[in-house]
Write an enzyme that holds these catalytic residues in place. Structure first.
Site, PDB file in Angstrom:
ATOM      1  N   LEU A  80       0.665  -1.115   0.061  1.00 23.13           N
ATOM      2  CA  LEU A  80       0.101  -0.247   0.084  1.00 23.13           C
ATOM      3  C   LEU A  80       0.941   1.324  -0.027  1.00 23.13           C
ATOM      4  O   LEU A  80       0.452   2.210  -0.475  1.00 23.13           O
ATOM      5  CB  LEU A  80      -0.991  -0.129   1.236  1.00 23.13           C
ATOM      6  CG  LEU A  80      -2.011  -1.081   1.135  1.00 23.13           C
ATOM      7  CD1 LEU A  80      -2.716  -0.987   2.891  1.00 23.13           C
ATOM      8  CD2 LEU A  80      -2.819  -0.983   0.405  1.00 23.13           C
ATOM      9  N   GLY A  81       2.137   1.188   0.707  1.00 27.69           N
ATOM     10  CA  GLY A  81       2.821   2.462   0.800  1.00 27.69           C
ATOM     11  C   GLY A  81       4.304   1.760   1.388  1.00 27.69           C
ATOM     12  O   GLY A  81       4.247   0.941   2.215  1.00 27.69           O
ATOM     13  N   GLY A  83       7.448   3.818   3.391  1.00 26.37           N
ATOM     14  CA  GLY A  83       8.039   5.257   3.821  1.00 26.37           C
ATOM     15  C   GLY A  83       9.264   5.094   4.991  1.00 26.37           C
ATOM     16  O   GLY A  83       9.736   3.856   4.888  1.00 26.37           O
ATOM     17  N   GLN A  85       9.297   4.617   8.008  1.00 25.64           N
ATOM     18  CA  GLN A  85       9.128   3.540   9.012  1.00 25.64           C
ATOM     19  C   GLN A  85       8.881   2.306   8.504  1.00 25.64           C
ATOM     20  O   GLN A  85       8.545   1.257   9.171  1.00 25.64           O
ATOM     21  CB  GLN A  85       7.969   3.797   9.958  1.00 25.64           C
ATOM     22  CG  GLN A  85       8.463   5.113  10.918  1.00 25.64           C
ATOM     23  CD  GLN A  85       7.323   5.260  11.900  1.00 25.64           C
ATOM     24  OE1 GLN A  85       6.865   4.359  12.324  1.00 25.64           O
ATOM     25  NE2 GLN A  85       7.351   6.444  12.359  1.00 25.64           N
ATOM     26  N   ASP A 199       4.477  14.079  14.761  1.00 24.55           N
ATOM     27  CA  ASP A 199       4.649  13.772  13.298  1.00 24.55           C
ATOM     28  C   ASP A 199       3.100  14.163  12.540  1.00 24.55           C
ATOM     29  O   ASP A 199       2.781  13.330  11.491  1.00 24.55           O
ATOM     30  CB  ASP A 199       5.208  12.827  12.961  1.00 24.55           C
ATOM     31  CG  ASP A 199       5.501  12.596  11.524  1.00 24.55           C
ATOM     32  OD1 ASP A 199       6.088  13.703  10.952  1.00 24.55           O
ATOM     33  OD2 ASP A 199       5.820  11.602  10.975  1.00 24.55           O
TER      34      ASP A 199
END
Length: 401
Positions: A80-81, A83, A85, A199
């Site tokens: 899905l993505g 990044g 982390q 964040d």
């Protein structure tokens, strides 16, 4: 012994050897899973969860095999993505429920502490506008976190053309701003243990099928100590959203979330990114760009033109004032999230009750609306004697419902 008996004896020995081998393999696998569990902070997590008070969320422990099956062996088509982390996969559990599974980056030891911290923080939150954590898996080489699946991408996607068929009306944007402000107010002031997100950004605000906001990604968050002292930390946050005071003090607090939320408001108003290197040299940072156009009375030039109309003009400018207030250089000059949530809700109440803000209610009616103190007097949040805690009639931020 007959030939037939010899064959049977050999097969028995072979079967026995196979069983022993399988048993040793299972023992070895169990030892590896136990080792990974400890390396991924399982013992530390148990200890910390028992030390922060009662949990508001049931944390389920998922198995390695279950996670592998749910992601079809971590197939690339399920991503899905990706990044800072780690990688987020779409997972389908045995009961056919769809979840989001976040997998830490291999070889990044700092991720373990952040993952433990995220479980710890989210175990204290039960709020309709926060992405729910369902559980974790710690017996894999890197830890995994399992969340409810939010279907409609991030606010960043919707605002910045990642989703080409999406357009958020002003009504959508104001409601999203109210939901996020109310959530942050709840985290700061009404959660069982106060929490700083640290964040806040449009990429960490998810939208469901009804475009309801869901605040996500609490890996950088911190539970606030009882004396609410500021927290020294390694660099967190995202360029463009990070509190400028951090560069001088190395500290992040509730007012740091306020600053970041102010940047989110500016993105909602303009449709532009927090940092954009395609803008003019002096205005790559949206806060500077927004402040300069406001000072020069050119704000309408950068407001997203698709949502600007005679009916929304006044309301948009009032929200712009709040955004500037949130991004004051020093934290003490910024409002608290409860004040911001009340101000934004007050705008919606006034618009709903009276239509356009140009047809504002009479003075005696204004006195009974939340957030009724002067929006232009942003420098002092305490001298007026205003206490937003006492007048939040429609936000439901106390219960998170």
């Amino acid at each position: 012994m007959s030939k037939h008996g010899t064959t049977i004896g050999f097969l028995v020995l072979l079967l026995g050897a196979f069983c022993i081998k399988q048993r040793l393999k299972h023992q070895k696998d169990a030892e590896i899973r136990k080792l990974f569990f400890e390396q991924n902070g399982g013992g530390m997590l148990r200890q910390r969860l028992s030390g922060v008070g009662p949990s508001n969320v049931d944390i389920k422990i998922f198995t390695e095999e279950g996670m592998k099956t749910a992601t079809n062996g971590y197939d690339k088509s399920r991503i899905l993505g990706e990044g800072g982390q780690g990688t987020v996969y779409k997972g389908i559990l045995l009961d056919k429920s769809i979840v989001a599974i976040k997998k830490a980056r291999l070889g990044d030891c700092s991720q373990v502490e952040q993952f433990i911290n995220e479980v710890l923080v989210l175990s204290q939150i039960n709020h309709r506008n926060v992405v729910k954590i369902l559980g974790c898996c710690l017996e894999t080489e890197v830890p995994l976190l399992v969340y409810e699946f939010i279907t409609n991408g991030t606010l960043f996607d919707h605002l910045h053309a990642s989703m080409l068929d999406s357009f958020l009306t002003w009504e959508h944007r104001l409601r999203i701003a109210i939901e996020v402000a109310g959530t942050l107010a709840y985290l700061h002031s009404s959660a069982s243990i106060p929490i700083i997100h640290r964040d806040v950004k449009t990429a960490n605000i998810l939208l469901d099928e009804n475009l309801t906001a869901k605040v996500a990604d609490f890996g950088a968050s911190r539970l606030i100590p009882m004396d609410k002292e500021q927290l020294t930390t390694m660099v967190q946050g995202t360029l463009g959203y990070l509190d400028p005071e951090y560069y001088d003090t190395g500290l992040l607090n509730e007012k740091s979330d306020v600053y970041s939320f102010g940047v989110v408001l500016m993105e909602l108003l303009t449709g532009q990114k927090a940092m954009c290197f395609e803008r003019q040299q002096y205005s790559k940072h949206l806060v500077s760009y927004f402040a300069s156009t406001t000072k020069e009375n050119r704000l309408d030039e950068i407001i997203d033109g698709q949502m600007m109309s005679a009916d929304t003009h006044k309301e948009i400018h009032e929200v712009a004032k709040i955004a500037v207030w949130c991004t004051r250089l020093t934290g003490e000059e910024r409002p608290r999230m409860k004040e911001i949530a009340t101000e934004l809700e007050g705008l919606r109440v006034a618009t709903t009750k009276h239509g356009k803000l140009d047809q504002y209610p009479e003075t005696e009616e204004i006195e009974h609306l939340p957030g009724n103190h002067n929006l232009s007097a942003r420098g002092d949040t305490s001298s007026s004697g205003y206490d937003s805690i006492k007048i939040v009639p429609r936000l439901d931020i106390e219960t998170g419902r």
